[in-house]
Design a protein around this motif. Structure first.
Motif, PDB file in Angstrom:
ATOM      1  N   THR A  37       0.843  -1.195   0.000  1.00  0.00           N
ATOM      2  CA  THR A  37       0.000   0.000   0.000  1.00  0.00           C
ATOM      3  C   THR A  37       0.873   1.238   0.000  1.00  0.00           C
ATOM      4  O   THR A  37       2.014   1.208   0.483  1.00  0.00           O
ATOM      5  CB  THR A  37      -0.929   0.016   1.241  1.00  0.00           C
ATOM      6  OG1 THR A  37      -1.647   1.252   1.271  1.00  0.00           O
ATOM      7  CG2 THR A  37      -0.140  -0.129   2.525  1.00  0.00           C
ATOM      8  N   ASP A  39      -0.159   3.930   1.601  1.00  0.00           N
ATOM      9  CA  ASP A  39      -0.621   4.716   2.739  1.00  0.00           C
ATOM     10  C   ASP A  39       0.553   5.269   3.546  1.00  0.00           C
ATOM     11  O   ASP A  39       1.621   4.645   3.637  1.00  0.00           O
ATOM     12  CB  ASP A  39      -1.489   3.861   3.666  1.00  0.00           C
ATOM     13  CG  ASP A  39      -2.842   3.543   3.059  1.00  0.00           C
ATOM     14  OD1 ASP A  39      -3.172   4.103   1.988  1.00  0.00           O
ATOM     15  OD2 ASP A  39      -3.571   2.722   3.645  1.00  0.00           O
ATOM     16  N   ASP A 307      -3.584   8.896   2.138  1.00  0.00           N
ATOM     17  CA  ASP A 307      -3.518   8.144   0.886  1.00  0.00           C
ATOM     18  C   ASP A 307      -2.320   8.646   0.084  1.00  0.00           C
ATOM     19  O   ASP A 307      -2.388   9.687  -0.570  1.00  0.00           O
ATOM     20  CB  ASP A 307      -4.810   8.339   0.094  1.00  0.00           C
ATOM     21  CG  ASP A 307      -4.814   7.577  -1.218  1.00  0.00           C
ATOM     22  OD1 ASP A 307      -3.829   6.844  -1.491  1.00  0.00           O
ATOM     23  OD2 ASP A 307      -5.788   7.716  -1.979  1.00  0.00           O
TER      24      ASP A 307
END
Length: 340
Positions: A37, A39, A307
């Motif tokens: 990810t 993130d 994000d």
């Protein structure tokens, strides 16, 4: 709960790829490892100076001086506060609290006008919210006793030694505005040996030396100071001498967005991006004795997830710099607080 991504870990906010393990609202471990990810995980913000009672008067008073806007007892904000009903005040503060929480703020310090009734009104607005309010009452020692401390307007507005003594005896925080308009109230404020000073825009070398000797933390509010045209605080000089935290000041003048405050501070002062992130997180938390502000084992899991693949952040080569100078509420993917 397990959060994965680029973790801004510890006091250095060193980016590591890995995961944060949360149990019962506490960070149990921060582990390095491969992730799938983009993130970015960082501590939630601590807004170290607000006046959210001003939520009833956003953008009022265009063209007025600082004294005309906020000086007690007859500045515009105080007149508007007196005219507002309690219901209006609580509703306005409730909306600002909801905004702060949705924008990543875990805790805030508020210099609360209105004496004991003002403290109770803010407590009512906080009821049922996940955010922590550190309420510094004003106008009486009873207001201090009802909240978490006393927030003095400034040494030129009165003699606060009685309130300082009472606050110390109660083991609570005593904060005071100083050096916002000129130098005249700085030494009298320092003489009170406060737990925190706010603003210090006009601090000179003699005042900076006293701050260093006494190790008194300073909360700076650069956007507010520029808006009211009093100048920019000497952030670099303050950082070289003491703990510095970041606040957004009057909701009347600025949104209580720590993303905006960080970007403004980073781009207009000589503070490094890591210093600015610390000003917005751990420094304020430690002034208030809160167990948050770091992504580290044993701290409360008051965390933000950004994000890293948002249109705004994708391609960022330096995650700390991107968080401080570029990120906004629109990049927030999740706000994680202990009771969730």
């Amino acid at each position: 709960m397990i959060l994965e991504g680029t973790v801004l870990r510890g006091r250095s906010f060193e980016p590591i790829e890995g995961r944060v393990v949360v149990e019962n609202g506490t960070i149990q471990s921060v582990e390095e490892g491969d992730v799938r990810t983009d993130d970015i995980i960082l501590p939630a913000f601590v807004n170290a100076h607000t006046h959210i009672g001003d939520s009833i008067a956003k953008e009022a008073g265009e063209g007025l001086t600082l004294e005309e806007l906020v000086a007690p007892p007859d500045g515009l904000k105080h007149r508007l506060l007196r005219r507002a009903s309690r219901e209006e005040l609580v509703a306005g503060m409730d909306r600002s609290i909801q905004f702060m929480e949705s924008a990543g703020t875990a805790a805030f310090f508020d210099f609360r006008e209105g004496g004991v009734d003002g403290v109770h009104a803010l407590q009512d607005a906080l009821a049922g919210q996940d955010i922590t309010g550190v309420i510094l009452g004003r106008e009486s020692t009873e207001a201090m006793e009802a909240g978490e401390g006393f927030g003095a307007s400034g040494a030129n507005d009165g003699e606060f030694s009685r309130e300082r003594t009472a606050t110390r005896e109660a083991g609570k925080l005593f904060g005071i505005h100083a050096g916002e308009v000129d130098t005249t109230d700085i030494n009298p404020a320092l003489d009170l040996d406060p737990d925190l000073l706010v603003h210090m825009v006009h601090a000179e070398e003699i005042h900076l030396d006293r701050v260093a000797d006494s190790e008194i933390p300073v909360v700076v509010c650069p956007r507010s100071n520029i808006t009211t045209e009093v100048g920019l605080p000497p952030v670099r000089e303050l950082l070289d001498r003491t703990t510095v935290a970041l606040g957004t000041d009057n909701v009347m003048l600025n949104s209580p967005s720590m993303f905006r405050e960080m970007e403004f501070t980073a781009k207009l002062t000589e503070a490094t991006t890591r210093e600015v992130l610390a000003m917005a997180t751990i420094n304020g938390a430690e002034i208030a004795g809160l167990n948050c502000g770091l992504v580290e084992e044993g701290y409360d899991a008051r965390l933000l997830v950004l994000d890293g693949d948002s249109h705004n952040l994708t391609g960022a080569r330096n995650p700390v710099r991107a968080v401080v100078r570029r990120a906004s509420v629109h990049d927030l993917k999740d706000v994680v607080f202990p009771n969730e």
